[in-house]
Design an enzyme around this catalytic site. Structure first.
Site, PDB file in Angstrom:
ATOM      1  N   GLU A   7      -8.048   9.088  -4.727  1.00  0.00           N
ATOM      2  CA  GLU A   7      -7.074   8.096  -4.231  1.00  0.00           C
ATOM      3  C   GLU A   7      -6.745   8.431  -2.780  1.00  0.00           C
ATOM      4  OE1 GLU A   7      -2.484   6.719  -4.754  1.00  0.00           O
ATOM      5  OE2 GLU A   7      -3.432   7.509  -6.559  1.00  0.00           O
ATOM      6  N   HIS A   9      -6.999   7.325   1.298  1.00  0.00           N
ATOM      7  CA  HIS A   9      -6.966   6.040   1.988  1.00  0.00           C
ATOM      8  C   HIS A   9      -7.426   6.113   3.440  1.00  0.00           C
ATOM      9  CE1 HIS A   9      -4.955   4.645  -1.537  1.00  0.00           C
ATOM     10  NE2 HIS A   9      -3.893   5.392  -1.330  1.00  0.00           N
ATOM     11  N   ASP A 295      -3.873  11.575  -2.888  1.00  0.00           N
ATOM     12  CA  ASP A 295      -3.136  10.474  -2.261  1.00  0.00           C
ATOM     13  C   ASP A 295      -3.005  10.702  -0.759  1.00  0.00           C
ATOM     14  OD1 ASP A 295      -1.831   8.088  -1.993  1.00  0.00           O
ATOM     15  OD2 ASP A 295       0.012   8.716  -2.987  1.00  0.00           O
TER      16      ASP A 295
END
Length: 334
Positions: A7, A9, A295
């Site tokens: 996850e 980005h 993340d």
């Protein structure tokens, strides 16, 4: 030990430029949201410095591979033609980045959800031409209170099933009416955080998964796979309650809620480095459905390797969380 983080980005200027007006309208607390950095987040250029800074950060922290995604709300681009074009260009850009760094990056597609048929076609294109590993969606699939259980998204479930790739349901901003009723009333920063990464945007993706179960999506698509970050976005901790109250006799489903969850949902850490959450999810859903994610850059990767290495689980379980489960789900071999 190798680590695949799933996850993680990056940014696309054209995508975010096309939806920023809608975001500002939907999220009046946006200025307060973007000013306070999430504690432990990476530097501000981490979304864009992909060829040098990101690789260096991965090497420093022992991250072997990242599966990259945009969290730019492509589904909120309302002009269908523009949405298709922008998503195609963004996916092409992401594919070029993956190609420049073989073995370090893979990718999730971003889709024009405003047109489900076109979204399914773009998913097929990115998987077949570029080897993308699935799709990530940030928040609801439309601007208003429309969720993933809506029957209009059938073409996307069909494509995901045909291609045997998962969807990652990522948090997004709550519906304005919900935000104002449930999270407003504090100082600007507290309201912004409570509405988003403090709690608000974790409730919604969990609810989307539950709605998909209740709508019979997994009965219709028995091989569909869903990834849910942040230890399942609250939902796992109410699985027993759902089985107690939303029984098959009540819902008309073939199985209990927990059965669908264990079969179809993969849970990731999303930078919440907490061993109680880890052990709870293992006990409830099994080690085979737990995958690591940092993340990044919302959370830095500084503690990622230590979290896995020091986890109170077996060597074999550490391998599955850090590498093995991702290799199996995404058909990757490091």
């Amino acid at each position: 030990m190798k680590i695949i983080a799933i996850e993680e980005h990056t940014d696309n200027t054209a995508l975010i430029g096309s939806v920023i007006g809608v975001i500002k309208e939907m999220v009046p607390y946006l200025p307060a949201f973007v000013q306070p950095d999430l504690p432990g987040s990476a530097p501000g250029n981490s979304l864009t410095d992909m060829d040098k800074g990101r690789i260096e950060d991965m090497d420093k922290n022992g991250i072997t591979m990242e599966i990259l995604s945009y969290s730019d709300f492509s589904q909120w681009i309302l002009d269908e033609k523009k949405a298709v074009e922008l998503c195609q260009n963004a996916n092409d850009e992401l594919a070029a980045l993956v190609k420049r760094h073989p073995g370090r990056f893979e990718a999730f597609a971003t889709l024009p959800w405003v047109n489900p048929e076109a979204a399914a076609a773009e998913l097929r294109r990115t998987v077949k031409e570029y080897g993308f590993k699935g799709v990530l969606i940030t928040g609801r699939p439309q601007v208003g209170a429309k969720f993933l259980d809506d029957a209009s998204y059938t073409p996307i479930w069909e494509a995901l099933t045909e291609l045997d790739v998962p969807i990652y349901i990522h948090p997004g901003f709550p519906v304005p009416e919900v935000q104002q009723a449930y999270y407003d009333g504090f100082n600007d920063k507290v309201t912004a955080i409570l509405s988003t990464y403090g709690l608000g945007w974790h409730i919604e993706p969990g609810l989307q998964v539950l709605r998909m179960i209740l709508a019979g999506v997994f009965d219709s698509y028995p091989s569909l796979k869903v990834i849910s970050g942040h230890w399942g976005e609250v939902l796992p901790y109410y699985i027993a309650r759902f089985d107690q109250t939303l029984t098959p006799e009540m819902t008309g489903l073939k199985e209990k809620i927990s059965t669908y969850y264990r079969r179809h949902i993969y849970v990731t850490s999303s930078g919440i480095y907490d061993y109680d959450n880890l052990q709870y999810c293992i006990s409830k859903f099994g080690i085979d459905h737990i995958i690591f994610s940092a993340d990044y850059p919302c959370i830095s990767e500084n503690d990622a390797r230590a979290f896995i290495e020091n986890a109170p689980i077996s060597k074999e379980e550490k391998f599955l969380i850090s590498q093995g489960n991702a290799e199996r789900l995404f058909k990757i071999k490091l």
